[in-house]
Design a protein around this motif. Structure first.
Motif, PDB file in Angstrom:
ATOM      1  N   THR A  87      -3.230  13.245  -5.180  1.00 24.80           N
ATOM      2  CA  THR A  87      -3.756  13.840  -6.403  1.00 24.80           C
ATOM      3  C   THR A  87      -2.642  14.641  -7.055  1.00 24.80           C
ATOM      4  O   THR A  87      -1.970  15.434  -6.380  1.00 24.80           O
ATOM      5  CB  THR A  87      -4.944  14.768  -6.091  1.00 24.80           C
ATOM      6  OG1 THR A  87      -5.974  14.013  -5.447  1.00 24.80           O
ATOM      7  CG2 THR A  87      -5.491  15.395  -7.360  1.00 24.80           C
TER       8      THR A  87
ATOM      9  N   ARG B 249      -2.326   7.567  -1.027  1.00 28.97           N
ATOM     10  CA  ARG B 249      -2.933   8.120  -2.227  1.00 28.97           C
ATOM     11  C   ARG B 249      -2.665   9.614  -2.322  1.00 28.97           C
ATOM     12  O   ARG B 249      -2.541  10.306  -1.316  1.00 28.97           O
ATOM     13  CB  ARG B 249      -4.432   7.864  -2.220  1.00 28.97           C
ATOM     14  CG  ARG B 249      -4.807   6.385  -2.303  1.00 28.97           C
ATOM     15  CD  ARG B 249      -6.308   6.210  -2.338  1.00 28.97           C
ATOM     16  NE  ARG B 249      -6.697   4.812  -2.452  1.00 28.97           N
ATOM     17  CZ  ARG B 249      -7.947   4.385  -2.510  1.00 28.97           C
ATOM     18  NH1 ARG B 249      -8.948   5.272  -2.450  1.00 28.97           N
ATOM     19  NH2 ARG B 249      -8.208   3.093  -2.614  1.00 28.97           N
TER      20      ARG B 249
ATOM     21  N   TYR C  25      -1.454  15.282  -0.825  1.00 28.48           N
ATOM     22  CA  TYR C  25      -1.716  14.120   0.022  1.00 28.48           C
ATOM     23  C   TYR C  25      -2.721  14.503   1.103  1.00 28.48           C
ATOM     24  O   TYR C  25      -2.651  15.608   1.667  1.00 28.48           O
ATOM     25  CB  TYR C  25      -0.433  13.639   0.701  1.00 28.48           C
ATOM     26  CG  TYR C  25       0.527  12.923  -0.225  1.00 28.48           C
ATOM     27  CD1 TYR C  25       0.506  11.537  -0.346  1.00 28.48           C
ATOM     28  CD2 TYR C  25       1.464  13.631  -0.974  1.00 28.48           C
ATOM     29  CE1 TYR C  25       1.393  10.876  -1.189  1.00 28.48           C
ATOM     30  CE2 TYR C  25       2.353  12.984  -1.824  1.00 28.48           C
ATOM     31  CZ  TYR C  25       2.313  11.602  -1.920  1.00 28.48           C
ATOM     32  OH  TYR C  25       3.188  10.958  -2.763  1.00 28.48           O
TER      33      TYR C  25
ATOM     34  N   GLU D 237       0.830  -1.207   0.000  1.00 26.45           N
ATOM     35  CA  GLU D 237       0.000   0.000   0.000  1.00 26.45           C
ATOM     36  C   GLU D 237       0.860   1.251   0.000  1.00 26.45           C
ATOM     37  O   GLU D 237       1.877   1.328   0.707  1.00 26.45           O
ATOM     38  CB  GLU D 237      -0.914  -0.005   1.227  1.00 26.45           C
ATOM     39  CG  GLU D 237      -1.834   1.209   1.299  1.00 26.45           C
ATOM     40  CD  GLU D 237      -2.747   1.178   2.513  1.00 26.45           C
ATOM     41  OE1 GLU D 237      -3.208   2.266   2.923  1.00 26.45           O
ATOM     42  OE2 GLU D 237      -3.000   0.082   3.050  1.00 26.45           O
TER      43      GLU D 237
END
Length: 212
Positions: A31, A29, A44, A26
């Motif tokens: 953008t 995530r 983040y 993992e």
């Protein structure tokens, strides 16, 4: 003899890590906000991290910090639970809260041992309430707020000198681009040490805000 960093990474990485494969690991995530040549501006969200603060050279501190935080995710916590490893492992100089000059590399001073923060980002499914409490006083759980980062990816050496050089390239690349650095840089490492140099994913990142 393999150091603690290598041994821990071997256990965590599994067979794929032998050649630097991060399948199934993992990662936080983000953008993509903007691309400035080889530099990415990423956003983040809030994250939790297990953190150890250690002294020594960049490489020695990375090994010591890895040992401390790996102990936590292997079960040195109040529930004795194992916590899945995520990537990357983050390392930053401790105690440097000032902004960084846009055109200057970060330099580690030689007057005494440096202090470094080594972090493992916790899997996204955990909250502060559900994350096990560390039993070692060397490890703390910290909350990382939502933040924009300027990130430069590189392969090859991840020595302290190499990280300083890449950090200098990052800050210079931001000059005149409408972003200002707002805090100390961080080095992010995604692969175990034996990964072939050209396959390694390393990154230097600095928190940024618009303007400047």
């Amino acid at each position: 003899m393999a150091n603690v960093w290598e041994l821990g990474a071997a256990i965590l990485g599994g067979l794929g890590a032998l050649v630097g494969i991060r399948a199934g690991t993992e990662q936080p995530r983000y953008t993509l906000v903007e691309r400035l040549g080889k530099v990415e501006i990423r956003h983040y969200g809030p994250r939790l991290a297990a953190q150890a603060t250690v002294s020594g050279s960049a490489t020695a501190a990375r090994s010591a910090g890895f040992e401390a935080v790996a102990g936590y995710i292997f079960g040195a916590n109040t529930t004795k639970a194992s916590i899945a490893m995520t990537a990357p492992v983050a390392q930053s100089a401790a105690g440097r809260s000032q902004s960084i000059a846009m055109t200057a590399p970060v330099v580690q001073t030689a007057d005494g041992p440096a202090s470094w923060k080594v972090q493992f980002i916790m899997p996204a499914r955990y909250t502060r309430e559900t994350l096990p409490v560390p039993t070692s006083d060397k490890v703390t759980i910290v909350e990382l707020p939502a933040q924009d980062y300027a990130v430069l990816r590189f392969s090859g050496s991840r020595s302290g000198r190499a990280v300083e050089r890449r950090t200098g390239q990052l800050t210079q690349a931001l000059a005149g681009q409408g972003w200002r650095v707002t805090g100390p840089p961080t080095a992010w490492f995604y692969d175990p040490p034996w990964t072939p140099s050209f396959l390694r994913r390393n990154e230097v990142a600095a928190p940024v805000a618009r303007g400047g």
